[in-house]
Design a protein around this motif. Structure first.
Motif, mmCIF file in Angstrom:
data_model
loop_
_atom_site.group_PDB
_atom_site.id
_atom_site.type_symbol
_atom_site.label_atom_id
_atom_site.label_comp_id
_atom_site.label_asym_id
_atom_site.label_seq_id
_atom_site.Cartn_x
_atom_site.Cartn_y
_atom_site.Cartn_z
ATOM 1 N N LYS A 30 1.011 -1.278 -0.360
ATOM 2 C CA LYS A 30 -0.131 -0.481 0.024
ATOM 3 C C LYS A 30 0.642 1.501 -0.098
ATOM 4 C CE LYS A 30 -4.229 -2.274 2.065
ATOM 5 N NZ LYS A 30 -4.722 -2.145 3.225
ATOM 6 N N TRP A 31 2.175 1.138 0.711
ATOM 7 C CA TRP A 31 2.978 2.374 0.342
ATOM 8 C C TRP A 31 3.586 2.425 -1.088
ATOM 9 C CZ3 TRP A 31 2.871 6.469 3.292
ATOM 10 C CH2 TRP A 31 2.817 6.096 5.166
ATOM 11 N N ARG A 32 3.206 1.671 -1.748
ATOM 12 C CA ARG A 32 4.344 1.039 -2.789
ATOM 13 C C ARG A 32 2.827 2.513 -4.206
ATOM 14 N NH1 ARG A 32 9.039 -1.145 -3.065
ATOM 15 N NH2 ARG A 32 9.342 -2.605 -1.024
ATOM 16 N N ARG A 33 1.567 1.900 -3.743
ATOM 17 C CA ARG A 33 0.565 2.324 -3.931
ATOM 18 C C ARG A 33 0.400 4.096 -4.320
ATOM 19 N NH1 ARG A 33 -3.082 -0.126 -7.210
ATOM 20 N NH2 ARG A 33 -5.069 0.604 -7.406
ATOM 21 N N VAL A 34 0.930 4.661 -2.610
ATOM 22 C CA VAL A 34 1.092 5.206 -2.458
ATOM 23 C C VAL A 34 1.616 6.434 -3.312
ATOM 24 C CG1 VAL A 34 1.022 7.394 -0.355
ATOM 25 C CG2 VAL A 34 -0.299 5.675 -0.254
ATOM 26 N N TYR A 35 2.902 5.944 -3.371
ATOM 27 C CA TYR A 35 4.162 6.396 -4.327
ATOM 28 C C TYR A 35 3.950 6.021 -5.845
ATOM 29 C CZ TYR A 35 8.442 6.770 -6.765
ATOM 30 O OH TYR A 35 9.602 6.592 -7.672
ATOM 31 N N GLN A 36 3.683 5.533 -6.235
ATOM 32 C CA GLN A 36 2.782 5.729 -7.636
ATOM 33 C C GLN A 36 1.314 6.979 -7.628
ATOM 34 O OE1 GLN A 36 1.231 1.233 -7.712
ATOM 35 N NE2 GLN A 36 2.419 1.450 -9.666
ATOM 36 N N TYR A 37 0.886 6.937 -6.684
ATOM 37 C CA TYR A 37 -0.184 8.497 -7.016
ATOM 38 C C TYR A 37 0.507 9.671 -6.517
ATOM 39 C CZ TYR A 37 -3.838 4.981 -4.855
ATOM 40 O OH TYR A 37 -5.134 4.335 -4.625
ATOM 41 N N SER A 38 1.508 9.547 -6.098
ATOM 42 C CA SER A 38 2.483 10.683 -6.398
ATOM 43 C C SER A 38 3.296 10.893 -7.352
ATOM 44 C CB SER A 38 3.032 10.116 -5.054
ATOM 45 O OG SER A 38 4.486 9.740 -5.204
ATOM 46 N N LEU A 39 3.455 9.996 -7.783
ATOM 47 C CA LEU A 39 3.799 10.024 -9.325
ATOM 48 C C LEU A 39 3.050 10.546 -10.038
ATOM 49 C CD1 LEU A 39 6.307 6.946 -10.360
ATOM 50 C CD2 LEU A 39 6.886 9.451 -9.254
ATOM 51 N N MET A 40 1.770 10.005 -10.328
ATOM 52 C CA MET A 40 0.286 10.274 -10.973
ATOM 53 C C MET A 40 -0.020 11.631 -11.073
ATOM 54 S SD MET A 40 -2.856 8.797 -10.891
ATOM 55 C CE MET A 40 -2.697 7.490 -10.173
ATOM 56 N N HIS A 41 0.261 12.699 -10.221
ATOM 57 C CA HIS A 41 -0.876 13.407 -10.161
ATOM 58 C C HIS A 41 0.386 14.617 -9.584
ATOM 59 C CE1 HIS A 41 -4.521 12.859 -9.469
ATOM 60 N NE2 HIS A 41 -3.956 11.298 -9.202
ATOM 61 N N ASP A 42 1.648 14.386 -10.264
ATOM 62 C CA ASP A 42 2.959 15.233 -9.892
ATOM 63 C C ASP A 42 3.724 16.294 -8.990
ATOM 64 O OD1 ASP A 42 4.336 15.051 -12.937
ATOM 65 O OD2 ASP A 42 3.329 17.025 -13.678
ATOM 66 N N VAL A 43 3.600 15.211 -7.648
ATOM 67 C CA VAL A 43 3.417 15.815 -6.460
ATOM 68 C C VAL A 43 4.199 15.000 -5.362
ATOM 69 C CG1 VAL A 43 0.898 17.167 -5.983
ATOM 70 C CG2 VAL A 43 1.405 14.186 -5.420
ATOM 71 N N ALA A 44 5.276 14.157 -6.218
ATOM 72 C CA ALA A 44 6.261 13.261 -5.809
ATOM 73 C C ALA A 44 7.165 14.214 -4.211
ATOM 74 C CB ALA A 44 7.196 12.278 -6.636
#
Length: 369
Positions: A30-44
């Motif tokens: 799930k933490w890796r999922r959050v990382y993917q979300y941050s990349l997807m929305h340009d907010v890493a």
């Protein structure tokens, strides 16, 4: 709301607005999922700021390899933004000496509002010229002094200096609806002609930017464009929230509401306001362009924020190049664009119809023979 999304929002709020948030326990997956979300929305990098803010909490237990990857991503964003900023200041200074009146646009202008400007990711250096003769003078300088200069679709002049891509614009933003676009260009022209210039300071250089009121309108227009073409990007909602929190006292909200009405953008403005309330815990009092008591169903938009598996995923969300960032490729996404415009018709009806046909034309132009 899924726990990964709840924690993602909490980290964003902590990283961007320095709020106190309580993180829930999650598995490594799930933490890796959050990382993917941050990349997807340009907010890493902004999300990583939230991780640092909440670092002492017991449930902040990211896998070591993911934490290292996130650090690397943030460091790369910092380096790229710093290099881009240095080139921007140099180019801006040279263009100013030509008396071409360059106006800094979008990402680099907005990044200065964040606590850590180098963590707000922007891709290019974008400069607007309010008058044609000034733009031509700037384009001529770029052709003679920079690399790989070429025009693109007649709407902008693109060139590179070193590794940085620079774009010269004659229009701050365009709409596909010709009537609304004429109104928008009139608004922009009058704002620059009738008001004193607005400036920010970057690395000791005095940089001209759009007025605070006009900048909010431009953010809302970018939200509208992405709703109709790509889906909401949380970076834009964050930009709006940061702008309201930092510069809200310098915005003429009466004028802004008039512009929103003239451009038929009330539902888009309401959508952006509701997302600020839902995601970043804004109050209605902090969003003066949204009328108290207004309601808008945004669950569909909220669901789409995190659709990792759909027809468009390979074309936008997870097409990754050689670097660590997610890239867009719309060559096979014509029908997705068509459905996107149709599904979100109600948010901006006056623009949706013309955008529908513009999307088809744009997609067709990118299909390889």
């Amino acid at each position: 709301m899924d726990i990964t999304i709840r924690n993602f929002f909490r980290l964003l709020r902590a990283g961007i607005f320095d709020t106190e948030e309580q993180i829930e326990p999650m598995s490594a997956w799930k933490w890796r999922r959050v990382y993917q979300y941050s990349l997807m929305h340009d907010v890493a990098a902004l999300t990583f700021d939230g991780i640092n803010k909440c670092n002492d909490q017991f449930f902040m237990q990211l896998p070591d390899d993911l934490l290292d990857t996130w650090k690397e991503t943030t460091a790369k964003i910092e380096r790229e933004n710093q290099k881009r900023g240095a080139v921007m200041v140099d180019v801006y200074g040279r263009l100013s000496k030509l008396q071409s009146r360059p106006i800094l646009m979008k990402g680099q202008r907005l990044s200065m509002l964040y606590g850590q400007p180098s963590h707000r990711y922007s891709k290019n250096i974008e400069i607007f010229f309010p008058y044609e003769t000034q733009g031509e003078k700037a384009d001529k300088w770029a052709t003679e002094n920079c690399d790989a200069a070429y025009g693109e679709d007649g709407s902008k002049f693109v060139y590179s200096k070193g590794e940085q891509c620079i774009e010269h614009y004659r229009q701050l933003h365009t709409l596909t609806n010709k009537v609304l676009n004429h109104r928008l260009q009139t608004i922009i022209e009058r704002e620059f002609r009738e008001n004193e210039p607005s400036y920010i300071e970057i690395e000791g250089e005095r940089i001209e930017v759009a007025s605070n009121t006009l900048e909010v309108l431009l953010i809302l227009l970018r939200v509208a464009r992405h709703v109709l073409n790509n889906g909401i990007l949380l970076k834009h909602i964050a930009d709006l929230g940061v702008f309201l929190r930092v510069s809200g006292d310098k915005i003429d909200f009466v004028k802004l509401q008039g512009w929103i009405a003239r451009l038929h953008m009330k539902r888009i403005a309401l959508l952006a306001g509701m997302l600020l309330i839902k995601i970043f815990n804004f109050t209605i009092d902090e969003i003066p362009f949204v009328n108290p008591g207004s309601e808008l169903g945004i669950q569909r938009i909220m669901n789409e924020l995190f659709q990792l598996k759909n027809e468009h995923s390979q074309d936008w969300y997870f097409q990754q190049g050689k670097d660590i960032f997610v890239h867009a490729s719309n060559s096979s996404a014509m029908m997705w664009h068509v459905r996107q415009s149709a599904q979100h018709f109600s948010y901006y009806p006056s623009e949706s119809i013309t955008n529908f046909f513009a999307s088809i034309a744009h997609s067709l132009s990118h299909i390889e023979e």
